[in-house]
Motif scaffolding. Structure first.
Motif, PDB file in Angstrom:
ATOM      1  N   VAL A  19       0.853  -1.184   0.000  1.00 57.98           N
ATOM      2  CA  VAL A  19       0.000   0.000   0.000  1.00 57.98           C
ATOM      3  C   VAL A  19       0.887   1.230   0.000  1.00 57.98           C
ATOM      4  CG1 VAL A  19      -1.908  -1.136   1.220  1.00 57.98           C
ATOM      5  CG2 VAL A  19      -0.192   0.129   2.526  1.00 57.98           C
ATOM      6  N   SER A  20       0.323   2.310  -0.455  1.00 57.41           N
ATOM      7  CA  SER A  20       1.018   3.598  -0.396  1.00 57.41           C
ATOM      8  C   SER A  20       0.166   4.583   0.389  1.00 57.41           C
ATOM      9  CB  SER A  20       1.261   4.142  -1.804  1.00 57.41           C
ATOM     10  OG  SER A  20       2.202   3.361  -2.502  1.00 57.41           O
ATOM     11  N   LEU A  21       0.802   5.602   0.907  1.00 57.35           N
ATOM     12  CA  LEU A  21       0.110   6.674   1.604  1.00 57.35           C
ATOM     13  C   LEU A  21       0.155   7.915   0.722  1.00 57.35           C
ATOM     14  CD1 LEU A  21       1.285   6.184   5.299  1.00 57.35           C
ATOM     15  CD2 LEU A  21      -0.686   5.197   4.113  1.00 57.35           C
ATOM     16  N   GLU A  22      -1.004   8.309   0.244  1.00 58.16           N
ATOM     17  CA  GLU A  22      -1.125   9.463  -0.645  1.00 58.16           C
ATOM     18  C   GLU A  22      -1.386  10.714   0.182  1.00 58.16           C
ATOM     19  OE1 GLU A  22      -3.483   9.449  -4.543  1.00 58.16           O
ATOM     20  OE2 GLU A  22      -4.877  10.334  -3.083  1.00 58.16           O
ATOM     21  N   PRO A  23      -0.562  11.742   0.070  1.00 56.89           N
ATOM     22  CA  PRO A  23      -0.753  12.942   0.889  1.00 56.89           C
ATOM     23  C   PRO A  23      -2.055  13.652   0.562  1.00 56.89           C
ATOM     24  CG  PRO A  23       0.919  13.319  -0.784  1.00 56.89           C
ATOM     25  CD  PRO A  23       0.603  11.860  -0.847  1.00 56.89           C
ATOM     26  N   LEU A  45       1.554  -4.845   6.506  1.00 49.86           N
ATOM     27  CA  LEU A  45       1.458  -4.250   5.188  1.00 49.86           C
ATOM     28  C   LEU A  45       2.785  -3.616   4.799  1.00 49.86           C
ATOM     29  CD1 LEU A  45      -2.045  -2.499   5.425  1.00 49.86           C
ATOM     30  CD2 LEU A  45      -1.500  -4.821   4.661  1.00 49.86           C
ATOM     31  N   ASN A  46       3.135  -3.736   3.542  1.00 47.23           N
ATOM     32  CA  ASN A  46       4.302  -3.043   3.021  1.00 47.23           C
ATOM     33  C   ASN A  46       3.884  -1.629   2.640  1.00 47.23           C
ATOM     34  OD1 ASN A  46       6.050  -5.273   3.198  1.00 47.23           O
ATOM     35  ND2 ASN A  46       5.306  -6.080   1.246  1.00 47.23           N
ATOM     36  N   VAL A  47       4.353  -0.653   3.394  1.00 44.11           N
ATOM     37  CA  VAL A  47       3.924   0.731   3.225  1.00 44.11           C
ATOM     38  C   VAL A  47       5.012   1.517   2.524  1.00 44.11           C
ATOM     39  CG1 VAL A  47       3.091   2.806   4.395  1.00 44.11           C
ATOM     40  CG2 VAL A  47       2.599   0.546   5.364  1.00 44.11           C
ATOM     41  N   TRP A  52      -3.149  11.325   5.374  1.00 41.89           N
ATOM     42  CA  TRP A  52      -2.785  10.526   4.209  1.00 41.89           C
ATOM     43  C   TRP A  52      -3.950   9.611   3.846  1.00 41.89           C
ATOM     44  CZ3 TRP A  52       2.511  11.139   2.859  1.00 41.89           C
ATOM     45  CH2 TRP A  52       3.343  11.675   3.863  1.00 41.89           C
ATOM     46  N   LYS A  53      -4.116   9.341   2.577  1.00 42.35           N
ATOM     47  CA  LYS A  53      -5.095   8.360   2.117  1.00 42.35           C
ATOM     48  C   LYS A  53      -4.364   7.067   1.756  1.00 42.35           C
ATOM     49  CE  LYS A  53      -9.000   7.785  -1.069  1.00 42.35           C
ATOM     50  NZ  LYS A  53      -9.793   8.426  -2.153  1.00 42.35           N
ATOM     51  N   VAL A  54      -4.919   5.929   2.207  1.00 38.06           N
ATOM     52  CA  VAL A  54      -4.319   4.639   1.895  1.00 38.06           C
ATOM     53  C   VAL A  54      -4.763   4.227   0.491  1.00 38.06           C
ATOM     54  CG1 VAL A  54      -3.998   2.259   2.632  1.00 38.06           C
ATOM     55  CG2 VAL A  54      -4.402   4.042   4.345  1.00 38.06           C
ATOM     56  N   VAL A  55      -3.809   4.016  -0.380  1.00 39.19           N
ATOM     57  CA  VAL A  55      -4.081   3.725  -1.792  1.00 39.19           C
ATOM     58  C   VAL A  55      -3.243   2.514  -2.209  1.00 39.19           C
ATOM     59  CG1 VAL A  55      -4.660   6.125  -2.325  1.00 39.19           C
ATOM     60  CG2 VAL A  55      -2.290   5.345  -2.550  1.00 39.19           C
ATOM     61  N   PRO A  56      -3.511   1.960  -3.396  1.00 40.97           N
ATOM     62  CA  PRO A  56      -2.710   0.815  -3.848  1.00 40.97           C
ATOM     63  C   PRO A  56      -1.224   1.128  -3.859  1.00 40.97           C
ATOM     64  CG  PRO A  56      -4.645   1.054  -5.222  1.00 40.97           C
ATOM     65  CD  PRO A  56      -4.611   2.259  -4.324  1.00 40.97           C
TER      66      PRO A  56
END
Length: 500
Positions: free
Chosen positions: A71-75, A446-448, A487-491
């Motif tokens: 997952v990525s954290l989108e600002p 989760l891999n962030v 942050w928004k959690v995104v793919p």
């Protein structure tokens, strides 16, 4: 106004509750304490589960499943101080509301910008916070289920110690109701405050506070810590058993109140007691109590079926998440998670202890347990029901604050329910629980995508049930800093860093 303070009693007084008249199941569904004291109880503690945290040589570790997800954290926004919570108002406006511990609620407009003026500001009525670290402050808000029609919003914050409180105590937590300014939907009318409950605190820690309305029954749930301090002991704590096991007070409990029908009870003029609360027929127990046996249930949330998930901060070794039902005893301070607890040795769990409370009622163990190898304290948590991350659907996503008072990589985890788990069929009363109902969930890390060094403070979700995380760069609510971010959690690998 209902004002609730501690009633300090000995263990003998508590045990006398077992002599209350009546037996069997109350009309509202709560179980009678006398019956629980005499009928052997099932072991619901989850002690020895392969998913329970492990203890060895003074340390605790978290068993993790092999699978993981990227997952990525989108600002989204920055410039906050200590954001603890994010929510929508349920009014289809597209606005998001961010609770900042320093005393403000800010609006993120539908275009993604932060509205300059706060939606709500209680800084002038809060206790002074310690900027280096503090668990007090503005802790949460909850929008009335019909907020779009009535404009009511409920707030939980820490005020200075009121005059009627015991001498030498620390502060008073307030559960209050406000109304939105009829001329400006982006501002609360700060003169509209109605204080529903005042909760005096002997120590500054263990405030609970992440209030919320259950989508299933429409009632407001209010989690409260055990009063603060270590081991549920000392000033303001019931001798011998602690506050969380003392049903004659409200500390270490989750309260459940009716904000619509105040005339149904003598508890106060501003709220009522649901008729099926588990202890309404026992005059020795505050009728607001829904479940008990918590240390610091700082984070609560509901899934779409209305099941209540409570993340409870541990003492020295074990963090936990429980599925909480009416009348349940969740173990503290008899147990810390699935493990036995020794008041005189926090680092060494006893090899054996009872699986029941002082009245013979079964202790309900957590469905998720973590050690201190991942961080110092759990941060809950939501059951994901969005569409952007289908691999997380139905999983409880949570994290850890930090490893010591040093910011680090954001740690996120996902817990998977046992095979056959049916959220809509989960029992609503402790009297109906089986060991299978509360079987432990497996946990994956989760891999962030790296976000830089930060402290994880909380989670939130929007109208589409997409998930957000809240962080800050410093350990305390220091208003001279502005390192708080949403942050928004995104793919995985879909996010970009904040621009300088």
């Amino acid at each position: 106004m209902a004002r609730i303070t501690a009633i300090l009693v000995s263990a003998l007084v508590l045990l006398a509750l077992a002599g209350v008249a009546g037996a069997g199941v109350h009309p509202g569904g709560g179980t009678d304490l006398t019956e629980n004291a005499t009928v052997p109880a099932a072991d619901l503690t989850n002690a020895g589960s392969p998913y329970a945290a492990e203890y060895q040589n003074g340390t605790s570790t978290t068993p993790l499943a092999g699978e993981t997800f990227n997952v990525s954290l989108e600002p989204v926004v920055e410039g906050l101080v200590a954001p603890l919570m994010l929510t929508d108002a349920g009014d289809d406006s597209g606005r998001l509301f961010v609770v900042d511990q320093v005393g403000t609620v800010s609006i993120i407009a539908p275009n993604g910008t932060l509205v300059e003026e706060p939606f709500l500001d209680v800084r002038d009525r809060m206790a002074d916070l310690n900027p280096t670290f503090d668990e007090r402050g503005l802790l949460s808000i909850a929008f009335h289920p019909e907020f779009g029609e009535n404009g009511r919003v409920f707030v939980f914050y820490t005020a200075p110690l009121r005059e009627e409180a015991p001498d030498g105590w620390d502060s008073t937590n307030c559960l209050s109701a406000f109304r939105v300014d009829p001329t400006n939907p982006d501002r609360v009318n700060m003169t509209s405050e109605e204080i529903l409950i005042e909760i005096d605190k002997p120590q500054p820690t263990h405030n609970g506070g992440s209030i919320g309305f259950n989508p299933r029954d429409g009632y407001l749930y209010v989690p409260l810590g055990d009063g603060g301090g270590a081991g549920d002991s000392g000033t303001g704590h019931t001798p011998e058993i602690g506050n969380a096991q003392d049903l004659t007070n409200i500390y270490g409990s989750v309260l459940r109140i009716d904000v619509e029908n105040a005339t149904r009870t003598a508890a106060g003029t501003l709220y009522g007691i649901p008729s099926d609360n588990p202890f309404v027929e026992n005059t020795s127990v505050p009728p607001e109590v829904y479940a008990y046996g918590f240390r610091n249930p700082a984070f609560i949330s509901f899934d779409d079926a209305g099941n209540l998930f409570v993340a409870d901060a541990g003492q020295n070794l074990f963090e936990e998440v429980s599925l909480v039902v009416s009348g349940g005893n969740y173990g503290w301070r008899l147990r810390e998670g699935t493990h036995c607890f020794d008041l005189f040795d926090f680092q060494t769990p006893p090899m054996a202890c009872e699986a029941v409370g002082h009245l013979g009622e079964p202790l309900v163990g957590p469905i998720i347990e973590g050690g201190r190898d991942l961080g110092d304290v759990i941060v809950g948590g939501r059951v994901y029901n969005g569409t952007a991350l289908p691999e997380l659907s139905g999983r409880y996503v949570f994290g850890y604050w930090s490893d010591g008072f040093i910011p680090g990589d954001v740690i996120l985890l996902a817990a998977t329910p046992p095979p056959g788990w049916n959220a809509s069929a989960f029992p609503d009363s402790a009297a109906n629980l089986t060991a299978g109902d509360v079987a432990m969930w497996s946990v994956q890390r989760l891999n962030v995508t790296p976000t830089g060094e930060a402290f994880l403070l909380g989670f939130g979700e929007d109208e589409e049930s997409e998930l957000y995380v809240l962080t800050t760069g410093v350990a305390g609510p220091d208003p001279s800093t502005a390192t708080g971010r949403v942050w928004k959690v995104v793919p995985g690998n879909a996010a970009a860093p904040f621009r300088a």
